[in-house]
Design an enzyme around this catalytic site. Structure first.
Site, PDB file in Angstrom:
ATOM      1  N   SER D  73      59.690  13.197  34.691  1.00  0.00           N
ATOM      2  CA  SER D  73      58.463  12.802  35.399  1.00  0.00           C
ATOM      3  C   SER D  73      58.569  12.881  36.915  1.00  0.00           C
ATOM      4  O   SER D  73      57.549  12.861  37.605  1.00  0.00           O
ATOM      5  CB  SER D  73      58.057  11.384  35.005  1.00  0.00           C
ATOM      6  OG  SER D  73      57.618  11.355  33.672  1.00  0.00           O
ATOM      7  N   LYS D  76      56.553  15.523  38.540  1.00  0.00           N
ATOM      8  CA  LYS D  76      55.107  15.352  38.708  1.00  0.00           C
ATOM      9  C   LYS D  76      54.699  15.171  40.166  1.00  0.00           C
ATOM     10  O   LYS D  76      53.590  15.547  40.564  1.00  0.00           O
ATOM     11  CB  LYS D  76      54.625  14.126  37.910  1.00  0.00           C
ATOM     12  CG  LYS D  76      54.789  14.239  36.404  1.00  0.00           C
ATOM     13  CD  LYS D  76      54.504  12.880  35.742  1.00  0.00           C
ATOM     14  CE  LYS D  76      54.700  12.925  34.238  1.00  0.00           C
ATOM     15  NZ  LYS D  76      54.516  11.577  33.627  1.00  0.00           N
ATOM     16  N   TYR D 201      54.194  22.670  31.924  1.00  0.00           N
ATOM     17  CA  TYR D 201      54.542  21.253  32.064  1.00  0.00           C
ATOM     18  C   TYR D 201      55.985  20.969  31.624  1.00  0.00           C
ATOM     19  O   TYR D 201      56.764  20.340  32.343  1.00  0.00           O
ATOM     20  CB  TYR D 201      53.544  20.413  31.260  1.00  0.00           C
ATOM     21  CG  TYR D 201      53.810  18.938  31.257  1.00  0.00           C
ATOM     22  CD1 TYR D 201      53.587  18.162  32.392  1.00  0.00           C
ATOM     23  CD2 TYR D 201      54.291  18.299  30.112  1.00  0.00           C
ATOM     24  CE1 TYR D 201      53.830  16.790  32.382  1.00  0.00           C
ATOM     25  CE2 TYR D 201      54.529  16.932  30.093  1.00  0.00           C
ATOM     26  CZ  TYR D 201      54.294  16.184  31.226  1.00  0.00           C
ATOM     27  OH  TYR D 201      54.544  14.835  31.225  1.00  0.00           O
ATOM     28  N   TYR D 253      55.832   3.974  36.209  1.00  0.00           N
ATOM     29  CA  TYR D 253      55.098   3.683  34.972  1.00  0.00           C
ATOM     30  C   TYR D 253      54.384   2.332  35.100  1.00  0.00           C
ATOM     31  O   TYR D 253      53.940   1.984  36.188  1.00  0.00           O
ATOM     32  CB  TYR D 253      56.044   3.712  33.755  1.00  0.00           C
ATOM     33  CG  TYR D 253      56.821   4.998  33.638  1.00  0.00           C
ATOM     34  CD1 TYR D 253      56.165   6.221  33.480  1.00  0.00           C
ATOM     35  CD2 TYR D 253      58.203   5.003  33.702  1.00  0.00           C
ATOM     36  CE1 TYR D 253      56.890   7.412  33.363  1.00  0.00           C
ATOM     37  CE2 TYR D 253      58.931   6.184  33.580  1.00  0.00           C
ATOM     38  CZ  TYR D 253      58.263   7.381  33.419  1.00  0.00           C
ATOM     39  OH  TYR D 253      58.966   8.538  33.298  1.00  0.00           O
TER      40      TYR D 253
END
Lengths: 317, 317, 317, 317
Positions: D73, D76, D201, D253
């Site tokens: 992540s 991102k 992705y 998160y």
């Protein structure tokens, strides 16, 4: 006395009901007596009683059929009917919907998410509170009196009373129901004061009965609103139709689908461990056994009704 | 008087603030004055006022900076701080979480779905109600007195009072907040009575201020809890750190992310159209303009703060 | 030809069906032909056809009863039955639940929120996809062949075929269903590949029929799994019971409660504007009219079934 | 070599980093290595490495700082920046929102409930998938090449590569991400094919780095887009501002609020147990330790960053 054309069923019922009760009673240990209302927590856990009444008023009973308990959510069926009689269909269904929902009985989830913000149906708590507010009467005192009169008439029992200890216990611990009621008030569903409608709501939930009362009340629904014993129409047929449809699709909380599949009869349960059910056109049925399963229904009661339905092929489908 | 090292910024601010206010005022027509509390609905829609205060107490003001309004949700920042001072971090964060949420400020959705059932953070309504219950005091009268004393000290203004008409209006129409509070009570988050905690909650929401008060209160936060004018520590630094972090991540309802991106300053808004913000280490800022956007923030106020942040490169990132 | 004991009903039906169709046809303008599957969007909006079949195979038909359409969600009833025949109750209900839900037919909401993460029931899209995966066969080709054979037998029509254009259109635009299927795969509900199960699912949704086929298929359910014309048991009674119960509680998407209240018959609708219904023990019914209401049911079709149910007192309650 | 004005901090860092790593390493036993991607499950559980880089390129490192892992992540943040460079703010924020959300990183809840159906922010999975689709390039091959070139430039490391085993493992087990992507496709958020966007992705999630790479990439963000070593602007300042704001409000998160409160630095974590963080204007930081807490963040990594932030008073507030 002869029970034509149900003689044979009736004989089997009276002959075997005791043993089926004994069998189902084992399932009381699978559940837990409701504890969130302190007075209900006092109910003995090993109770199982049933009463079945036919159109002539004959009774097949077994187990602890004299045990007394409060109607709790079963009362919602009859306040719905009374609200329909007082206001008509259009007015009632402007305040509550007609759809089953898979959520818990006291959920606010759908109220918040769904337009137009009315409760999904009259048998979940939010819907039943909205229904209580629609009973005719200038205040909750009049509404409660009117409800009691109506319930006594349906049960053919003028001695039905509100259990004051249960009423007080419910009222004192009703934070979630108060939360629901204020949510409804904010959404414009309630016209009256929250305290008033909850007084009415807790009162009808706290009406004390036994299995014979339940069976007697169910008998009137089983005969579409006509009392087959006194030969008297007590409820317009259409409103019984509405009530029975709701009982079939959402009478057993979020286990209604499972009950419809496995028992197949209109029914309504209460957290006192009670279940009112019926064989349409024939019998009224009252069952009580306090221990509840995870979905809020009496473990032994559901088992016993399942047994009877299979034995006599009572499922509507 | 010289404003070293901010002389130049300060000069630009005082020179241009009036024209920027005129420019931003056009955006009052993009919003709507809050109507759900009747007393707030009376606020004039064409108001825009701002006050910026530096560490020496000098003021740059423009527009309707004398307009008086109630703190509403801005008060939540200071009751959080007071609750932290009264109870410590561990006790406070056993009752509310630390996470932003994309839901509406008065949503119950997350309360129902998320374990362990405590409000997501202290700035949404549910969280702020839980915080109000934690203020020291034997009853709501004592709690309110204590809050008023604290707010007066932070604002260095002994004449701050509760606006009785707004208090009454909030209290009379607070069905959703009452619903939230009973939900919290049911979840075990509130130890006190719902009526008590709401009395405390509506009281601090109804404290009346003007932009100068807001700027003065913000100045103390901008200087990490020390009043730079009276050279006095009023709040432990850690609790200011906590408050500013929450203001940055969830101070502008569910437009907090957008505000962080476009303005980049800790801020808290209220439905009175007010915004308290600050330039850390430097200025306290108070803004008011009643018309709100869809997310509940002052349209002209957000526009004006965005203009200032860009002009002076105030974004923290 | 005589239709004892339904002679009178049947005469009325055949005499008046045409005028009732004309009356209900006006309601086609209240709805909109489904547009999310391009091929379905081509359906003419002014169509309304009905076919009612009695136990002898006699037919009362009116309107556009020869119009051809695809089964869409109606197929879910029969794949559920086939899955039950292939796997038994226990295996099927380890993959789907038994409860109605008030959510949209393609909602993921409940899948995410509810433990243990299986679809609420076999008639919502997620549930029907899970059911498709349970049909016996080593791959989707075998499953599709098996489904087609079974549907042809129930419909007593060996010429039933998959409409290739509709299949292709569904498959090309099925992003939401693909999303549901991958969600189920992630939850461990699907053992097979997503592409395979969707091939099976879109295939049975795309089987082309007319109202006579629907009525014929419904007739077998109305007679508890025995074809009253060929005097042959096609489905075990218990599985028909299950299917009819689901049709009653969740056959009409999230208007199932309303339909149960106002029509009172087991039914299943599809986005082609079709509805399969029945009078238990008596008639099979097929209706089609493409324009749908907001809940996804045929506006004119629902109106016509309501008219018939009231006229002949067909409601189960 | 002198590190003015950070000499003292730097000395303390280099002197004590080893002991702090030893202290924090104990917390590896509080977490669990991510198991849902099989290749990640192979990571050793007792690893903890850190690298801190100052503006001159000097490095303070300790523990397993040479351990290699995939960005997951963390990537991102940089695909968001690249999408902003390729499309501008307006286009990007028509596809993703700006708000933090308290939901799980892979939740669909908000997508279904919230209008207009775009992901809440670019750092949750749904948002990051939407962002991947916006990278310039005629197909995923070109997009991946472009991403790799950009990441190599930011990291000043031309040897960065995609870990093929991790890529394959992610791709094979990505049912939930596929479900999210089809949901986005159905909502009109994705213009391209789901398979293509997921290829892109999973590729950027699978880029392999070590702590030095992370620190180097973070250093560029800490200096607002200018590489302080090569004295070269790599990213427009506004896009770094956007990225850092998102890292602060939703980088960890649904523990982002807690991290902001207790560490107070912009950061982004990945399920490989990695965290990229920075001290704005000063240091780039890379940390890795595979065992994750319930919210998906490295237990030992979060502990170590908390220790450093407190020791050096790095919190932004």
């Amino acid at each position: 006395m002869s029970h034509n054309p149900h003689d044979q069923t009736w004989k089997q019922l009276t002959d075997h009901l005791g043993e089926w009760v004994t069998e189902s009673k084992k399932h009381t240990t699978d559940g837990h007596v409701a504890s969130y209302i302190p007075e209900l927590a006092n109910a003995p856990a090993e109770i199982l009683g049933i009463c079945i009444m036919d159109a002539s008023g004959s009774i097949a009973a077994a187990g602890d059929s004299n045990f007394r308990f409060t109607l709790q959510s079963i009362s919602k069926v009859f306040t719905l009917i009374l609200a329909l009689m007082d206001n008509g269909e259009a007015a009632v269904f402007s305040k509550v919907g007609m759809e089953p929902t898979g959520d818990d009985f006291n959920s606010m989830l759908k109220l918040e998410l769904v337009e137009p913000g009315i409760p999904f149906n009259p048998l979940i708590n939010a819907g039943a509170i909205a229904i209580s507010s629609l009973i005719a009467g200038k205040d909750s005192t009049e509404q409660i009196a009117r409800i009691l009169t109506f319930f006594r008439e349906i049960a053919d029992n003028p001695s039905l009373e509100i259990n004051a200890a249960v009423y007080k216990s419910e009222s004192d611990t009703a934070h979630r129901n108060r939360s629901l009621a204020y949510f409804l008030k904010d959404n414009g569903v309630l016209d009256c004061e929250v305290d008033d409608v909850l007084r009415t709501y807790f009162s009808h939930c706290s009406i004390e009965v036994d299995c014979t009362d339940l069976a007697r009340m169910a008998l009137v629904l089983a005969h579409n609103g006509v009392d087959p014993i006194r030969h008297q129409r007590l409820i317009p047929r259409r409103f019984v139709q509405i009530a029975k449809t709701f009982m079939f699709t959402c009478g057993m909380y979020n286990a209604s689908g499972e009950f419809a599949m496995n028992v197949g009869l209109p029914a309504k349960s209460g957290v006192s461990g009670s279940i009112l059910s019926m064989v349409p056109g024939q019998y009224g049925i009252g069952v009580v056994s306090p221990p509840l399963n995870r979905k809020g229904n009496s473990t032994a009661g559901v088992h016993l009704l399942g047994k009877l339905s299979q034995e006599f092929d009572w499922s509507l489908f």
